[in-house]
Write a protein that holds these residues in place. Sequence first.
Motif: not given
Length: 237
Positions: A175-203
Amino acid sequence: MLIVGVLMVTGCSPGTVSPIDADNSFWDKYFVAPLSDALDWFKEFLGNYGYSIIVLTIIIRFFLLPLTLKQMKSSKAMQKIQPEMQKLREKYKNDQQKMQQETMKLFQKHNVNPMAGCLPLLVQMPILIAFYQAIMRNEHIFEANFLWLELGSADPYYIFPLLAAVTTFLQSIVMGMGDNPQTRLFLWIMPIMIFVLAFNFPSALSVYWVISNLFTMVQYAILGDKFKAKKSEAPAK
């Protein structure tokens, strides 16, 4: 932030899932229950709730595709005028009122509506939230199995949480989030957040996330170039 907002709106957590009440809840009757019934119907047709979640996820994403295309078109329009907006920010950095006035003139000049990209998202959110709840609150899904998964429990091998995190990261790249300095941080925050949620919620929810991410990646791979603002299209000096 969007994922957290969705979870707050749904009010669902692993230990506080309430049954679907189509008799006393407008939201459940017209949004959640129909999607839950669709999951049951596809299960009878396909023989497994895992396949049911996959198929209905793809159908919903296809249904929302016109809104997504509108969002992508609006995003491209905003990207094209970014160089001029940056000049206005630098020129009027000490005069916020003047900067807002000039920014509005810029929008009018290029016929750009900054809120156009938000409207499709607002329309999509109730549907996606309802589908999320239909999965989380369908008692039959919580008793079903898919591959090695018990859909009502977290993945014991962490495979689907990892897949959800990896596909979230790859989706952000596509989606090009890495090309935008304002959204680049979310490249790492979102996967970590999703992993934590998926780890705790039903599969079952992890299956939904993985398929939804894969659909988005394919969608942007096919249509992304059409709506991607090119440097050559930037306004000339």
